[in-house]
Design a protein around this motif. Structure first.
Motif, PDB file in Angstrom:
ATOM      1  N   ASP A   3     -33.559  56.081  -6.610  1.00  0.00           N
ATOM      2  CA  ASP A   3     -32.201  56.746  -6.839  1.00  0.00           C
ATOM      3  C   ASP A   3     -32.031  57.086  -8.461  1.00  0.00           C
ATOM      4  OD1 ASP A   3     -29.470  57.303  -6.431  1.00  0.00           O
ATOM      5  OD2 ASP A   3     -28.638  55.425  -6.427  1.00  0.00           O
ATOM      6  N   MET A   4     -32.286  56.282  -9.154  1.00  0.00           N
ATOM      7  CA  MET A   4     -32.484  56.639 -10.590  1.00  0.00           C
ATOM      8  C   MET A   4     -33.105  58.038 -11.003  1.00  0.00           C
ATOM      9  SD  MET A   4     -34.422  56.674 -13.596  1.00  0.00           S
ATOM     10  CE  MET A   4     -35.665  55.230 -13.133  1.00  0.00           C
ATOM     11  N   LEU A   5     -34.351  58.009 -10.498  1.00  0.00           N
ATOM     12  CA  LEU A   5     -35.067  59.177 -10.675  1.00  0.00           C
ATOM     13  C   LEU A   5     -34.376  60.463 -10.120  1.00  0.00           C
ATOM     14  CD1 LEU A   5     -38.526  57.802  -9.903  1.00  0.00           C
ATOM     15  CD2 LEU A   5     -37.770  58.607 -12.043  1.00  0.00           C
ATOM     16  N   ASP A   6     -33.746  60.282  -8.907  1.00  0.00           N
ATOM     17  CA  ASP A   6     -33.114  61.297  -8.349  1.00  0.00           C
ATOM     18  C   ASP A   6     -31.931  61.900  -9.076  1.00  0.00           C
ATOM     19  OD1 ASP A   6     -34.964  61.565  -6.240  1.00  0.00           O
ATOM     20  OD2 ASP A   6     -33.610  60.266  -4.772  1.00  0.00           O
ATOM     21  N   GLU A   7     -31.155  60.736  -9.541  1.00  0.00           N
ATOM     22  CA  GLU A   7     -29.917  61.044 -10.483  1.00  0.00           C
ATOM     23  C   GLU A   7     -30.190  61.901 -11.684  1.00  0.00           C
ATOM     24  OE1 GLU A   7     -26.510  59.641 -10.632  1.00  0.00           O
ATOM     25  OE2 GLU A   7     -26.574  59.752  -8.656  1.00  0.00           O
ATOM     26  N   LEU A   8     -31.386  61.299 -12.299  1.00  0.00           N
ATOM     27  CA  LEU A   8     -31.935  61.966 -13.618  1.00  0.00           C
ATOM     28  C   LEU A   8     -32.319  63.106 -13.499  1.00  0.00           C
ATOM     29  CD1 LEU A   8     -32.436  61.268 -16.716  1.00  0.00           C
ATOM     30  CD2 LEU A   8     -34.528  60.204 -16.059  1.00  0.00           C
TER      31      LEU A   8
ATOM     32  N   CYS B  90     -26.199  54.112 -17.888  1.00  0.00           N
ATOM     33  CA  CYS B  90     -24.723  53.777 -18.265  1.00  0.00           C
ATOM     34  C   CYS B  90     -23.742  54.701 -18.682  1.00  0.00           C
ATOM     35  CB  CYS B  90     -25.048  52.932 -19.382  1.00  0.00           C
ATOM     36  SG  CYS B  90     -25.858  51.106 -19.311  1.00  0.00           S
ATOM     37  N   GLN B  91     -24.235  56.050 -18.909  1.00  0.00           N
ATOM     38  CA  GLN B  91     -23.403  57.095 -19.414  1.00  0.00           C
ATOM     39  C   GLN B  91     -23.075  58.058 -18.427  1.00  0.00           C
ATOM     40  OE1 GLN B  91     -21.591  57.136 -22.343  1.00  0.00           O
ATOM     41  NE2 GLN B  91     -22.163  55.079 -22.915  1.00  0.00           N
ATOM     42  N   PHE B  92     -24.204  58.626 -17.910  1.00  0.00           N
ATOM     43  CA  PHE B  92     -24.302  59.757 -17.174  1.00  0.00           C
ATOM     44  C   PHE B  92     -24.681  59.964 -15.644  1.00  0.00           C
ATOM     45  CE2 PHE B  92     -25.427  60.611 -21.702  1.00  0.00           C
ATOM     46  CZ  PHE B  92     -24.421  61.499 -22.112  1.00  0.00           C
ATOM     47  N   SER B  93     -25.108  58.616 -15.226  1.00  0.00           N
ATOM     48  CA  SER B  93     -25.021  58.822 -13.810  1.00  0.00           C
ATOM     49  C   SER B  93     -23.915  59.006 -12.762  1.00  0.00           C
ATOM     50  CB  SER B  93     -25.694  57.473 -13.312  1.00  0.00           C
ATOM     51  OG  SER B  93     -24.533  56.433 -13.068  1.00  0.00           O
ATOM     52  N   SER B  94     -23.938  59.603 -11.652  1.00  0.00           N
ATOM     53  CA  SER B  94     -22.714  59.669 -10.648  1.00  0.00           C
ATOM     54  C   SER B  94     -21.898  58.585 -10.436  1.00  0.00           C
ATOM     55  CB  SER B  94     -23.299  60.371  -9.422  1.00  0.00           C
ATOM     56  OG  SER B  94     -24.013  59.586  -8.651  1.00  0.00           O
TER      57      SER B  94
ATOM     58  N   LEU C 163     -11.986  61.057 -21.998  1.00  0.00           N
ATOM     59  CA  LEU C 163     -12.467  60.214 -20.861  1.00  0.00           C
ATOM     60  C   LEU C 163     -13.205  59.169 -21.559  1.00  0.00           C
ATOM     61  CD1 LEU C 163     -13.497  62.770 -18.131  1.00  0.00           C
ATOM     62  CD2 LEU C 163     -11.485  61.467 -18.091  1.00  0.00           C
ATOM     63  N   GLU C 164     -12.730  57.765 -21.035  1.00  0.00           N
ATOM     64  CA  GLU C 164     -13.532  56.547 -21.105  1.00  0.00           C
ATOM     65  C   GLU C 164     -14.230  55.974 -19.869  1.00  0.00           C
ATOM     66  OE1 GLU C 164     -10.618  54.294 -23.363  1.00  0.00           O
ATOM     67  OE2 GLU C 164     -10.837  55.426 -25.200  1.00  0.00           O
ATOM     68  N   ILE C 165     -15.536  55.205 -20.345  1.00  0.00           N
ATOM     69  CA  ILE C 165     -16.026  54.482 -19.087  1.00  0.00           C
ATOM     70  C   ILE C 165     -15.270  53.349 -18.884  1.00  0.00           C
ATOM     71  CG2 ILE C 165     -17.999  53.603 -18.463  1.00  0.00           C
ATOM     72  CD1 ILE C 165     -19.780  55.476 -19.998  1.00  0.00           C
ATOM     73  N   LYS C 166     -14.769  53.247 -17.460  1.00  0.00           N
ATOM     74  CA  LYS C 166     -13.990  52.144 -16.977  1.00  0.00           C
ATOM     75  C   LYS C 166     -15.078  50.898 -16.535  1.00  0.00           C
ATOM     76  CE  LYS C 166     -10.237  50.946 -13.892  1.00  0.00           C
ATOM     77  NZ  LYS C 166      -9.214  51.461 -12.973  1.00  0.00           N
ATOM     78  N   GLY C 167     -16.209  51.572 -15.690  1.00  0.00           N
ATOM     79  CA  GLY C 167     -17.020  50.523 -15.137  1.00  0.00           C
ATOM     80  C   GLY C 167     -17.879  51.461 -14.099  1.00  0.00           C
ATOM     81  N   TYR C 168     -18.350  51.026 -12.991  1.00  0.00           N
ATOM     82  CA  TYR C 168     -19.445  51.739 -12.101  1.00  0.00           C
ATOM     83  C   TYR C 168     -19.028  51.164 -10.748  1.00  0.00           C
ATOM     84  CZ  TYR C 168     -21.417  51.932 -16.587  1.00  0.00           C
ATOM     85  OH  TYR C 168     -21.996  51.906 -18.060  1.00  0.00           O
ATOM     86  N   SER C 169     -18.948  52.355  -9.908  1.00  0.00           N
ATOM     87  CA  SER C 169     -18.673  52.177  -8.565  1.00  0.00           C
ATOM     88  C   SER C 169     -19.560  52.801  -7.644  1.00  0.00           C
ATOM     89  CB  SER C 169     -17.300  52.628  -8.323  1.00  0.00           C
ATOM     90  OG  SER C 169     -17.015  52.742  -6.938  1.00  0.00           O
ATOM     91  N   ILE C 170     -20.019  52.391  -6.311  1.00  0.00           N
ATOM     92  CA  ILE C 170     -20.814  53.154  -5.552  1.00  0.00           C
ATOM     93  C   ILE C 170     -20.171  54.536  -5.091  1.00  0.00           C
ATOM     94  CG2 ILE C 170     -19.864  52.127  -3.446  1.00  0.00           C
ATOM     95  CD1 ILE C 170     -23.057  51.955  -2.470  1.00  0.00           C
ATOM     96  N   ASP C 171     -18.949  54.558  -5.146  1.00  0.00           N
ATOM     97  CA  ASP C 171     -18.127  55.827  -5.184  1.00  0.00           C
ATOM     98  C   ASP C 171     -16.927  56.077  -5.884  1.00  0.00           C
ATOM     99  OD1 ASP C 171     -16.999  58.190  -4.180  1.00  0.00           O
ATOM    100  OD2 ASP C 171     -16.565  57.655  -2.224  1.00  0.00           O
TER     101      ASP C 171
END
Length: 344
Positions: free
Chosen positions: A32-37, A154-158, A171-179
């Motif tokens: 998933d990381m490689l695809d995202e990158l 941490c900064q640029f993934s979907s 825009l500030e990062i609030k956290g991370y979510s699967i969607d």
């Protein structure tokens, strides 16, 4: 051409259910990381892949130059910026006489270009491993790659959840979510992680542990560079033992350090502790190794790391390698069974 392929076991990649716990990531696993990158980088200029957004240029930048993949593996190529001035990259003639050097030569850098060198990484997601690939060099770039991957996740993934700061209108990062588009999805308020360990030859390390009581001498040797904080600290400690030595390194100086300690045997836990220390530090030095004298034989931790050394049916240089990444990946795939036999 000759290649050295060194394997690393990926211990963590992605965001896990609980920080520090969980076996499988919720998202941003290796594939998933490689695809995202790859999706993120597609269509971008090289200069725009500086994900640390190092606008003031106080430190050297790392860029994503290429990422090719098959159904089972992928090659990541990073471009690592090297020190340079407005005049270009400096060099000294190799026959310049000690103490008689008056001026360094300037090698001009082409306008709108980034002086640097490539590093190559082979990922095999199903095995949770990657390998550094070195041609005619021992600089593998592993730490820069790991920092790059962590920063990207941490900064640029979907999966990054952002919200607008009304005061700053940013825009500030609030956290991370699967969607992130679904407000009903849980937001995780801790970052994804990525780290690896050298893939050890279990039999080599086990042999050292078994013979630990017979170890009579420990050797630590390293080649260090002025640009490394650990190297500077080591240099200062060593020169502190002598008078009349310069206390400062210059930008073109490397130095070697070798220390030996006689012991009356070690425990298995002590050997493992030294291996863990070496594993943590090995890629922060130009060269670092720990040796152990048992009887009339010398054993080194570097020999306990899983490596494949051999010929790849390729012919390229750092300069023209970018047009041959597909060929490199194809060659690795064709030799995969032989290469991976080193980790089984």
């Amino acid at each position: 051409m000759k290649a050295t392929i060194t394997f690393y076991k990926i211990q963590r990649c992605g965001l896990y259910k609980r920080k520090g716990n969980g076996v499988q990531p919720l998202f941003l696993g290796v594939q998933d990381m490689l695809d995202e990158l790859k999706n993120w980088a597609s269509g971008r200029d090289l200069v725009d892949t500086d994900i640390f957004q190092n606008k003031n240029k106080k430190s050297l930048c790392t860029y994503l130059a290429d990422l090719k993949s098959t159904s089972d593996s992928a090659i990541m190529v990073l471009w690592n910026q090297v020190p340079h001035s407005d005049s270009g990259v400096l060099s000294l003639p190799n026959r310049a006489k000690f103490g008689q050097i008056k001026q360094a030569d300037t090698n001009a850098v082409k306008a709108d270009s980034i002086p640097g060198y490539p590093t190559y990484f082979w990922f095999i997601p199903r095995l949770n491993v990657f390998a550094t690939i070195c041609f005619d060099t021992n600089v593998n770039g592993r730490l820069a790659m790991e920092s790059y991957v962590k920063q990207f996740m941490c900064q640029f993934s979907s999966y990054v959840v952002k919200e607008l700061n009304q005061q700053t209108n940013t825009l500030e990062i609030k956290g991370y979510s699967i969607d992130p588009t679904n407000s009903a999805e849980k937001i995780y308020h801790y970052p994804p992680s990525f780290y690896s360990l050298i893939y050890p030859k279990a039999q080599e390390l086990d042999m050292l542990k078994i013979q630990a009581p017979q170890i009579k001498k420990i050797t630590k040797r390293a080649v260090c560079s002025y640009s490394n904080p650990s190297s500077l600290s080591m240099f200062q400690k060593v020169t502190g033992l002598f008078t009349g030595l310069p206390q400062q390194l210059t930008s073109n100086q490397d130095f070697s350090v070798k220390a030996e300690v006689s012991v009356n045997g070690l425990t298995e836990a002590e050997v493992q502790g030294l291996f863990d220390e070496w594993e943590k530090d090995v890629d922060t030095w130009q060269s670092l190794d720990y040796g152990f004298r048992i009887g009339d034989k010398q054993y080194w931790f570097s020999h306990a790391a899983v490596k494949w050394e051999g010929d790849l049916s390729l012919s390229f240089t750092e300069q023209n390698s970018f047009g041959n990444i597909d060929a490199l990946l194809s060659e690795l795939e064709s030799k995969k069974s032989s290469i991976l036999s080193t980790i089984h």
